[in-house]
Design a protein around this motif. Structure first.
Motif, PDB file in Angstrom:
ATOM      1  N   ASP A 177     -10.619   1.818  -8.246  1.00 49.61           N
ATOM      2  CA  ASP A 177     -10.995   3.217  -8.113  1.00 49.61           C
ATOM      3  C   ASP A 177     -12.463   3.302  -7.699  1.00 49.61           C
ATOM      4  O   ASP A 177     -13.186   2.309  -7.694  1.00 49.61           O
ATOM      5  CB  ASP A 177     -10.720   4.009  -9.392  1.00 49.61           C
ATOM      6  CG  ASP A 177     -11.477   3.489 -10.601  1.00 49.61           C
ATOM      7  OD1 ASP A 177     -12.640   3.057 -10.452  1.00 49.61           O
ATOM      8  OD2 ASP A 177     -10.919   3.503 -11.707  1.00 49.61           O
ATOM      9  N   SER A 205     -15.296   4.518  -8.901  1.00 48.51           N
ATOM     10  CA  SER A 205     -16.393   4.114  -9.786  1.00 48.51           C
ATOM     11  C   SER A 205     -16.496   2.602  -9.887  1.00 48.51           C
ATOM     12  O   SER A 205     -17.598   2.041  -9.901  1.00 48.51           O
ATOM     13  CB  SER A 205     -16.208   4.721 -11.178  1.00 48.51           C
ATOM     14  OG  SER A 205     -15.044   4.213 -11.809  1.00 48.51           O
ATOM     15  N   HIS A 206     -15.342   1.903  -9.914  1.00 48.83           N
ATOM     16  CA  HIS A 206     -15.369   0.443  -9.980  1.00 48.83           C
ATOM     17  C   HIS A 206     -15.804  -0.167  -8.645  1.00 48.83           C
ATOM     18  O   HIS A 206     -16.400  -1.239  -8.615  1.00 48.83           O
ATOM     19  CB  HIS A 206     -13.999  -0.096 -10.403  1.00 48.83           C
ATOM     20  CG  HIS A 206     -13.708   0.083 -11.866  1.00 48.83           C
ATOM     21  ND1 HIS A 206     -12.656   0.837 -12.320  1.00 48.83           N
ATOM     22  CD2 HIS A 206     -14.355  -0.379 -12.968  1.00 48.83           C
ATOM     23  CE1 HIS A 206     -12.645   0.824 -13.639  1.00 48.83           C
ATOM     24  NE2 HIS A 206     -13.667   0.100 -14.053  1.00 48.83           N
ATOM     25  N   VAL A 235     -18.098   1.151  -6.631  1.00 44.57           N
ATOM     26  CA  VAL A 235     -19.558   1.265  -6.640  1.00 44.57           C
ATOM     27  C   VAL A 235     -20.152   0.217  -7.573  1.00 44.57           C
ATOM     28  O   VAL A 235     -21.146  -0.448  -7.238  1.00 44.57           O
ATOM     29  CB  VAL A 235     -19.980   2.689  -7.068  1.00 44.57           C
ATOM     30  CG1 VAL A 235     -21.485   2.758  -7.284  1.00 44.57           C
ATOM     31  CG2 VAL A 235     -19.536   3.710  -6.018  1.00 44.57           C
ATOM     32  N   GLU A 236     -19.557   0.063  -8.737  1.00 40.11           N
ATOM     33  CA  GLU A 236     -20.031  -0.923  -9.713  1.00 40.11           C
ATOM     34  C   GLU A 236     -20.012  -2.325  -9.107  1.00 40.11           C
ATOM     35  O   GLU A 236     -20.965  -3.102  -9.249  1.00 40.11           O
ATOM     36  CB  GLU A 236     -19.128  -0.853 -10.943  1.00 40.11           C
ATOM     37  CG  GLU A 236     -19.526  -1.746 -12.093  1.00 40.11           C
ATOM     38  CD  GLU A 236     -18.562  -1.599 -13.257  1.00 40.11           C
ATOM     39  OE1 GLU A 236     -17.491  -2.246 -13.208  1.00 40.11           O
ATOM     40  OE2 GLU A 236     -18.847  -0.839 -14.187  1.00 40.11           O
TER      41      GLU A 236
END
Length: 254
Positions: free
Chosen positions: A169, A171-172, A174-175
Motif C-alpha cells: 500500500d 504508506s509502505h 513511501v516507507e
C-alpha cells in the motif's frame, strides 16, 4: 562499478535487450524504468548474473562478470527479486541469517562477525520486534522489510531490487523508498526497477529509461524527465512540473 558494452539478451529467438552500452554510477540510486515489456527486469537479472546467457560485455568492478565464482560475486552484488518464496515455518531472524550464506565455511556455522552483520541488518530495517515471529505471519510491508534485512546481511556494495514496491500500500511504498535512500546514504549503490515514474524521480539520482530493449535516455531526473520523453516512451500525455516537496520533476496526466 557495473558497465556493459553491446549487451544483448535473448529468450529463444526473441531478443529482449539490444546492444546496450551502460554505466551504473557508483554510490547513487539508479532506477530502471520503462513500459511493460521494455526489458527492465531482464536487464536487472542479467546485471547480477541470474540470467547467465548473454552476448557482449558485462563487467563488475572492472572484471568480466563471467570470471567471478558464485560466492565471490555474491559478496559484491545482492538481489531482492520480484517473486519471493518464503521457506515454510521460518522465523524472521533465521531468514535474515540466510544473507550470510556467501561467507559461511564448509560447516555452515555463523561466526561472531556473521551474527554482528545480522544484528546490524535487523537494526537498520527496524524489525527488532519481529525477530522471533514466523515470516508467513507478517504483513506485506513487514515481510518486505525482512527480505531487505536479509539482503543487507549479505553486506554487498551493490544492492539490486526488482519492483520492491509492488503489492504494497502507499504508506509502505513511501516507507520502503525512504529506507532505500537511507541505505544509499550509508554507502550502498542501489539499482531498482520501478513502475511508478514519480517515485523514480523523487527518490532516485539516476534514471535508465528503456524502450523495446534499448536505452531511450539516461541521466538525472531533472535532465531527462520531460513531457516529450513521456509521450515517446510511455505514450503518456502528461505535464511535467516540480514536486513542491522534493523539487524533483513529477508528472500529472492531462
Amino acid at each position: 562499478m557495473i558497465t556493459t558494452h553491446q549487451l544483448s539478451v535473448s529468450y529463444g529467438k526473441e531478443t529482449i535487450i539490444h546492444d546496450l552500452d551502460l554505466a551504473i554510477p557508483e554510490g547513487k540510486i539508479t532506477a530502471l524504468i520503462g513500459p511493460n515489456g521494455s526489458g527492465k527486469s531482464t536487464l536487472l537479472k542479467t546485471l547480477c548474473r541470474i540470467n547467465k546467457s548473454f552476448e557482449g560485455e558485462l563487467s563488475v568492478l572492472g572484471k568480466p562478470i563471467k570470471s567471478y565464482p558464485d560466492k565471490e560475486l555474491a559478496k559484491h552484488i545482492s538481489l531482492l527479486p520480484q517473486v519471493l518464496t518464503t521457506p515454510e515455518d521460518i522465523t524472521v531472524r533465521r531468514l535474515v541469517e540466510y544473507g550470510r550464506s556467501p561467507y559461511l565455511s564448509y560447516w555452515g556455522k555463523l561466526s561472531q562477525q556473521d551474527h554482528q552483520k545480522v544484528d546490524q541488518a535487523i537494526e537498520e530495517t527496524q524489525i527488532q520486534d519481529l525477530v522471533d515471529k514466523k515470516v508467513d505471519a507478517l504483513s506485506g510491508g513487514q515481510r518486505q522489510r525482512v527480505w531487505i534485512a536479509m539482503v543487507l546481511a549479505q553486506d554487498t556494495p551493490v544492492v539490486m531490487l526488482d519492483e520492491p514496491t509492488t503489492y504494497l500500500d502507499l504508506s509502505h511504498q513511501v516507507e520502503l523508498m525512504k529506507l532505500i535512500q537511507k541505505l544509499n546514504a550509508n554507502g550502498k549503490t542501489i539499482i531498482v526497477v520501478l513502475h511508478d515514474l514519480n517515485q523514480a524521480c523523487r527518490y532516485c539520482d539516476h534514471l535508465v529509461v528503456l524502450k523495446s530493449g534499448k536505452i531511450a535516455v539516461t541521466g538525472a531526473p531533472e535532465s531527462v524527465f520531460t513531457e516529450s520523453l513521456l509521450k515517446d516512451v510511455f505514450d503518456l500525455d502528461a505535464v511535467v512540473m516540480a514536486d513542491p516537496i522534493s523539487n524533483k520533476p513529477m508528472c500529472i496526466n492531462r
